[in-house]
Design a protein around this motif. Structure first.
Motif, PDB file in Angstrom:
ATOM      1  N   ILE A 195      46.418  37.546  52.458  1.00  0.00           N
ATOM      2  CA  ILE A 195      46.440  38.197  51.146  1.00  0.00           C
ATOM      3  C   ILE A 195      45.011  38.397  50.608  1.00  0.00           C
ATOM      4  CG2 ILE A 195      47.062  37.781  48.706  1.00  0.00           C
ATOM      5  CD1 ILE A 195      49.315  38.931  50.328  1.00  0.00           C
ATOM      6  N   VAL A 196      44.160  37.400  50.828  1.00  0.00           N
ATOM      7  CA  VAL A 196      42.759  37.501  50.405  1.00  0.00           C
ATOM      8  C   VAL A 196      42.107  38.695  51.114  1.00  0.00           C
ATOM      9  CG1 VAL A 196      40.499  36.353  50.453  1.00  0.00           C
ATOM     10  CG2 VAL A 196      42.557  35.042  49.898  1.00  0.00           C
ATOM     11  N   ALA A 197      42.337  38.775  52.425  1.00  0.00           N
ATOM     12  CA  ALA A 197      41.762  39.866  53.217  1.00  0.00           C
ATOM     13  C   ALA A 197      42.315  41.219  52.769  1.00  0.00           C
ATOM     14  CB  ALA A 197      42.063  39.640  54.699  1.00  0.00           C
ATOM     15  N   ARG A 198      43.623  41.273  52.567  1.00  0.00           N
ATOM     16  CA  ARG A 198      44.293  42.536  52.201  1.00  0.00           C
ATOM     17  C   ARG A 198      43.794  43.046  50.841  1.00  0.00           C
ATOM     18  NH1 ARG A 198      45.683  46.972  53.237  1.00  0.00           N
ATOM     19  NH2 ARG A 198      47.633  47.879  52.531  1.00  0.00           N
ATOM     20  N   MET A 199      43.726  42.145  49.854  1.00  0.00           N
ATOM     21  CA  MET A 199      43.291  42.551  48.523  1.00  0.00           C
ATOM     22  C   MET A 199      41.834  43.021  48.552  1.00  0.00           C
ATOM     23  SD  MET A 199      45.155  39.698  46.128  1.00  0.00           S
ATOM     24  CE  MET A 199      44.887  40.421  44.505  1.00  0.00           C
ATOM     25  N   THR A 200      41.015  42.329  49.339  1.00  0.00           N
ATOM     26  CA  THR A 200      39.601  42.689  49.421  1.00  0.00           C
ATOM     27  C   THR A 200      39.445  44.049  50.100  1.00  0.00           C
ATOM     28  OG1 THR A 200      39.173  40.331  49.662  1.00  0.00           O
ATOM     29  CG2 THR A 200      37.326  41.812  50.082  1.00  0.00           C
ATOM     30  N   GLU A 201      40.204  44.250  51.165  1.00  0.00           N
ATOM     31  CA  GLU A 201      40.177  45.521  51.888  1.00  0.00           C
ATOM     32  C   GLU A 201      40.619  46.675  50.974  1.00  0.00           C
ATOM     33  OE1 GLU A 201      41.549  45.976  56.260  1.00  0.00           O
ATOM     34  OE2 GLU A 201      43.371  46.197  55.094  1.00  0.00           O
ATOM     35  N   LEU A 202      41.666  46.443  50.197  1.00  0.00           N
ATOM     36  CA  LEU A 202      42.165  47.480  49.274  1.00  0.00           C
ATOM     37  C   LEU A 202      41.127  47.799  48.196  1.00  0.00           C
ATOM     38  CD1 LEU A 202      45.807  46.173  48.861  1.00  0.00           C
ATOM     39  CD2 LEU A 202      45.194  48.460  49.718  1.00  0.00           C
ATOM     40  N   LEU A 203      40.430  46.769  47.743  1.00  0.00           N
ATOM     41  CA  LEU A 203      39.431  46.953  46.693  1.00  0.00           C
ATOM     42  C   LEU A 203      38.227  47.755  47.203  1.00  0.00           C
ATOM     43  CD1 LEU A 203      39.060  45.870  43.711  1.00  0.00           C
ATOM     44  CD2 LEU A 203      37.444  44.243  44.707  1.00  0.00           C
ATOM     45  N   LEU A 204      37.841  47.502  48.464  1.00  0.00           N
ATOM     46  CA  LEU A 204      36.601  48.076  49.002  1.00  0.00           C
ATOM     47  C   LEU A 204      36.823  49.343  49.824  1.00  0.00           C
ATOM     48  CD1 LEU A 204      34.821  44.792  50.175  1.00  0.00           C
ATOM     49  CD2 LEU A 204      34.547  46.006  48.024  1.00  0.00           C
ATOM     50  N   GLU A 205      38.063  49.829  49.857  1.00  0.00           N
ATOM     51  CA  GLU A 205      38.406  50.919  50.770  1.00  0.00           C
ATOM     52  C   GLU A 205      37.538  52.159  50.599  1.00  0.00           C
ATOM     53  OE1 GLU A 205      42.571  51.520  52.759  1.00  0.00           O
ATOM     54  OE2 GLU A 205      42.525  52.443  50.771  1.00  0.00           O
ATOM     55  N   SER A 206      37.135  52.450  49.357  1.00  0.00           N
ATOM     56  CA  SER A 206      36.374  53.684  49.122  1.00  0.00           C
ATOM     57  C   SER A 206      34.878  53.515  49.382  1.00  0.00           C
ATOM     58  CB  SER A 206      36.594  54.142  47.688  1.00  0.00           C
ATOM     59  OG  SER A 206      36.198  53.105  46.821  1.00  0.00           O
ATOM     60  N   GLY A 207      34.450  52.335  49.817  1.00  0.00           N
ATOM     61  CA  GLY A 207      33.034  52.116  50.085  1.00  0.00           C
ATOM     62  C   GLY A 207      32.509  50.919  49.329  1.00  0.00           C
ATOM     63  N   PRO A 208      31.213  50.610  49.492  1.00  0.00           N
ATOM     64  CA  PRO A 208      30.643  49.417  48.885  1.00  0.00           C
ATOM     65  C   PRO A 208      30.663  49.472  47.348  1.00  0.00           C
ATOM     66  CG  PRO A 208      29.041  50.539  50.288  1.00  0.00           C
ATOM     67  CD  PRO A 208      30.241  51.404  50.222  1.00  0.00           C
ATOM     68  N   LEU A 209      30.820  48.320  46.711  1.00  0.00           N
ATOM     69  CA  LEU A 209      30.873  48.253  45.254  1.00  0.00           C
ATOM     70  C   LEU A 209      29.686  47.456  44.716  1.00  0.00           C
ATOM     71  CD1 LEU A 209      34.667  47.528  44.600  1.00  0.00           C
ATOM     72  CD2 LEU A 209      33.516  49.734  44.802  1.00  0.00           C
ATOM     73  N   ASP A 210      29.320  47.774  43.485  1.00  0.00           N
ATOM     74  CA  ASP A 210      28.193  47.105  42.851  1.00  0.00           C
ATOM     75  C   ASP A 210      28.659  45.830  42.124  1.00  0.00           C
ATOM     76  OD1 ASP A 210      25.392  47.238  42.260  1.00  0.00           O
ATOM     77  OD2 ASP A 210      25.954  47.645  40.191  1.00  0.00           O
ATOM     78  N   THR A 211      29.489  45.989  41.098  1.00  0.00           N
ATOM     79  CA  THR A 211      29.951  44.809  40.361  1.00  0.00           C
ATOM     80  C   THR A 211      31.473  44.680  40.411  1.00  0.00           C
ATOM     81  OG1 THR A 211      30.034  46.086  38.319  1.00  0.00           O
ATOM     82  CG2 THR A 211      28.034  44.803  38.715  1.00  0.00           C
ATOM     83  N   VAL A 212      31.925  43.443  40.626  1.00  0.00           N
ATOM     84  CA  VAL A 212      33.358  43.176  40.668  1.00  0.00           C
ATOM     85  C   VAL A 212      33.671  42.011  39.729  1.00  0.00           C
ATOM     86  CG1 VAL A 212      35.229  42.293  42.134  1.00  0.00           C
ATOM     87  CG2 VAL A 212      33.723  44.082  42.990  1.00  0.00           C
ATOM     88  N   LEU A 213      34.755  42.167  38.984  1.00  0.00           N
ATOM     89  CA  LEU A 213      35.266  41.096  38.133  1.00  0.00           C
ATOM     90  C   LEU A 213      36.494  40.495  38.802  1.00  0.00           C
ATOM     91  CD1 LEU A 213      35.538  39.545  35.384  1.00  0.00           C
ATOM     92  CD2 LEU A 213      36.902  41.495  34.578  1.00  0.00           C
ATOM     93  N   GLU A 214      36.503  39.167  38.914  1.00  0.00           N
ATOM     94  CA  GLU A 214      37.682  38.480  39.444  1.00  0.00           C
ATOM     95  C   GLU A 214      38.299  37.643  38.319  1.00  0.00           C
ATOM     96  OE1 GLU A 214      38.786  35.414  43.078  1.00  0.00           O
ATOM     97  OE2 GLU A 214      37.039  34.974  41.854  1.00  0.00           O
ATOM     98  N   ILE A 215      39.614  37.716  38.180  1.00  0.00           N
ATOM     99  CA  ILE A 215      40.308  36.862  37.219  1.00  0.00           C
ATOM    100  C   ILE A 215      41.058  35.796  38.016  1.00  0.00           C
ATOM    101  CG2 ILE A 215      41.948  36.764  35.287  1.00  0.00           C
ATOM    102  CD1 ILE A 215      39.574  38.650  34.749  1.00  0.00           C
TER     103      ILE A 215
END
Ligand code: SAH
Length: 222
Positions: free
Chosen positions: A76-96
């Motif tokens: 699930i950790v891998a899947r959520m991360t993959e879904l978040l980053l699918e469009s390319g690298p991100l600068d800032t991410v907020l995790e709750i």
């Protein structure tokens, strides 16, 4: 000394071979993003759980971390991360929901800066120690109720929620940059679904993905 203890704890059961087996399993389950898989290979999940559970740290399963909370299943950790980053690298991410800090540590290897909010102070304190031991410096932790997000540092390129609200919190959508994405579980206990939300100019789009089981997103701080 503490560093040596953490790194060498449970050696054998947490060997390179054991970690590689987990990565292979994640691939078989459909994880494709090689950046995510490589980062998971390098982060020692056994230091994010209690010593008594270290031997199970590379099984693809959620484990208890105290205070009625769990470290999420690696898939699930891998899947959520993959879904978040699918469009390319991100600068800032907020995790709750920092919890053990495992998902936070993974994100810290893949984006420029991670902000993470946790409502239970004792869990946050342990997570902070782990980040220090691992030398992860691009993480900012906040002890707060994250259901309203963390507007002071937003808007964010991505938001990842690791506890389930009943629906999509509007306050969180508002803290995404246009085109930004949020990955979160929603729904009541035992009937949750993973959702990806993409912020548009006049609202948001949502994709319903797969069934999941998370602890609920709760109000107030402890
Ligand atoms: N990613 C974490 C998941 C931990 S479980 C891990 O893999 O270890 C979810 C976490 O969300 C718990 O630690 C819980 O205390 C926290 N949480 C629940 N509601 C919250 C809220 N409103 N604000 C911040 N954290 C919250």
């Amino acid at each position: 000394m503490a560093m040596i203890d953490l790194q060498h704890r449970g050696i054998g059961m947490t060997s390179d071979r054991t970690r590689k087996r987990l990565i292979k399993r994640l691939r078989e389950k459909g994880i494709r993003d090689s950046n995510v898989l490589n980062a998971m290979r390098t982060i020692p999940r056994h230091i994010f759980v209690d010593e008594a559970l270290a031997s199970r740290a590379y099984e693809d399963t959620a484990l208890p971390i105290g205070r009625g909370q769990t470290i999420s299943q690696p898939y699930i950790v891998a899947r959520m991360t993959e879904l978040l980053l699918e469009s390319g690298p991100l600068d800032t991410v907020l995790e709750i929901g920092t919890g053990s800090g495992y998902q936070t540590a993974l994100l810290s290897r893949l984006v420029r800066r991670v902000y993470s909010v946790e409502r239970i102070e004792s869990l946050q304190r342990l997570a902070r120690l782990r980040f220090q031991e691992l030398g992860l410096r691009n993480i900012r932790l906040h002890h707060a109720d994250g259901s309203m997000g963390l507007p002071e540092y937003g808007p964010y390129d991505g938001i990842l929620v690791t506890a389930a609200p009943e629906g999509i919190p509007r306050a969180l959508v508002d803290q995404l940059k246009p085109g930004g994405r949020m990955v979160l579980p929603i729904g009541q206990e035992q009937a949750q679904i993973l959702v990806r939300v993409t912020r548009t100019t006049d609202g948001y789009e949502r994709e319903l993905l797969e069934r999941v089981v998370f602890v609920p997103l709760l109000g107030g701080v402890l």
